[in-house]
Design a protein around this motif. Sequence first.
Motif, short mmCIF file in Angstrom:
data_model
loop_
_atom_site.label_atom_id
_atom_site.label_comp_id
_atom_site.label_asym_id
_atom_site.label_seq_id
_atom_site.Cartn_x
_atom_site.Cartn_y
_atom_site.Cartn_z
N MET A 111 0.82 -1.21 0.00
CA MET A 111 0.00 0.00 0.00
C MET A 111 0.85 1.26 0.00
O MET A 111 0.57 2.22 -0.72
N TYR A 112 1.90 1.26 0.81
CA TYR A 112 2.74 2.45 0.87
C TYR A 112 3.57 2.61 -0.39
O TYR A 112 3.85 3.73 -0.83
N LEU A 113 3.99 1.49 -1.00
CA LEU A 113 4.67 1.59 -2.29
C LEU A 113 3.72 2.12 -3.36
O LEU A 113 4.10 2.95 -4.20
N ALA A 114 2.47 1.62 -3.33
CA ALA A 114 1.47 2.11 -4.29
C ALA A 114 1.22 3.60 -4.09
O ALA A 114 1.05 4.36 -5.05
N ARG A 115 1.20 4.04 -2.85
CA ARG A 115 1.00 5.46 -2.56
C ARG A 115 2.17 6.28 -3.10
O ARG A 115 1.96 7.38 -3.64
N TRP A 116 3.39 5.73 -2.99
CA TRP A 116 4.56 6.45 -3.50
C TRP A 116 4.50 6.58 -5.02
O TRP A 116 4.73 7.67 -5.57
N PHE A 117 4.16 5.47 -5.70
CA PHE A 117 4.03 5.53 -7.16
C PHE A 117 2.87 6.45 -7.57
O PHE A 117 2.95 7.18 -8.57
N ALA A 118 1.77 6.43 -6.79
CA ALA A 118 0.62 7.27 -7.12
C ALA A 118 0.95 8.75 -6.97
O ALA A 118 0.52 9.58 -7.78
N ASN A 119 1.72 9.10 -5.94
CA ASN A 119 2.10 10.51 -5.78
C ASN A 119 2.98 10.98 -6.93
O ASN A 119 2.86 12.11 -7.39
N GLY A 120 3.88 10.10 -7.40
CA GLY A 120 4.67 10.45 -8.58
C GLY A 120 3.81 10.64 -9.81
O GLY A 120 4.02 11.56 -10.61
N GLU A 121 2.80 9.78 -9.97
CA GLU A 121 1.88 9.90 -11.11
C GLU A 121 1.07 11.19 -11.00
O GLU A 121 0.83 11.86 -12.02
N ARG A 122 0.66 11.56 -9.80
CA ARG A 122 -0.10 12.80 -9.64
C ARG A 122 0.74 14.02 -10.01
O ARG A 122 0.22 15.00 -10.56
N ALA A 123 2.02 13.98 -9.67
CA ALA A 123 2.90 15.09 -10.05
C ALA A 123 2.99 15.21 -11.58
O ALA A 123 2.98 16.32 -12.12
#
Length: 422
Positions: free
Chosen positions: A46-58
């Motif tokens: 979940m935390y890895l997915a959150r990290w990738f998702a934040n990069g995608e949002r940027a």
Amino acid sequence: MLADTLYVLVAFPYGLVGFVVLFCSFMVGAANVVTLLGLPVLFAAMYLARWFANGERAMLARVLQVPAARVNYKQPPPDSGWWRRIVTPLTDGQNWLDLGHGIVAFGTSLASFILLATWWAGALGGVSYPIWAWAIPQGPDDQQFHQLLGLPDTMFVNVTVQFSMGLVFLITLPPVARGAAMLRALPARGMLYSVAGLRDRITDLEEQTVEARAQTAAAVSAEATALRRLERDIHDGPQQRLVRLAMDLGRAQHQLDIDPDAARATVNEALAQTRETLAELRALSRGIAPPILADRGLVAAVSALAGRSIVPVEVDWPGLDNTTDARPRLDAAVENAAYFVIAEALTNIAKHSHATECNVSLERDGGYLLIEIRDNGVGGAHVSKGHGLAGLADRVRAAGGVLTIDSPDGGPTRLLAELPCV
């Protein structure tokens, strides 16, 4: 076009790495969830997915040209234990959407990459074909293609056809690049902001509900305060004078037969009491809703207030004089609230400030009416409950505005009321 191309080129390896990492960690965690050993692995996923998702949002903020939004994830209580901290991310729907996006996004990344790479290759290869066409011998496929089009099989025709196709690819490259970027970006935006956006809207609605309840409570409090003050003023003023008037008239009635001169004097006193009572009733009515406010507007009503004030008052109204301002008058509720603010403030200044001069400024600023009242008194004014300005603050808040008071000990005092007037 270049920004879209860069996004697609970066999103392809980014999506590939995210797919491998998240898919493997999710499968390992899901396979061992029965033994509870998989929960820490899912927590890490979940935390890895959150990290990738934040990069995608940027990246989405750049390609969609929107402000970067920060998603508020569900947080465990501050005093929770390690088990609660592990389980809480697993109950957040946005975390699961982030994980799903990391796994699914590789497909859209691959499709957009292939589409855009094909178009760039066709555009660059076709436009530059005349430069290197001599190094490539013509084969049977070229001859069949020329025969299909009914063209002669010559080098010039081949170069012309390839260059024309390259121009077509080059001309259509910007919309294709945008389409390829949207093929990757739109599903990502839907998955990465759906739950968070819904949560933010719910939070906004809750805040609006709280604010509406506060405004309602402030309106009720302001009206109750105004009614109590009106009742007190009537009891202390006109009511006492009417009682004395009744007594004077009764005394005059007894004096008519025995002492006409004394009766005449008593009647004259009763007439004076009547005039004073009427004057006090007019003053009370002006404090509620003066006729001049409805007939001639806020500026005229405030000017009348300033003329009756014990403390000299200077009034400024840039952009509010209806004789020179083409905009229509303010709403009646706004004018009433503004008049009440100024009337109450001038009354407090006259009673408590010991000021020798006062300035009232009225100005429209966008969708707000700004009321600024300054005096050179002793200061010390504030809106705490139990003080006269508390009802004034409630009245302003009930109208959807904000009241600010700056009144240090020793003065001066500055009162600023902002009332919405759209």
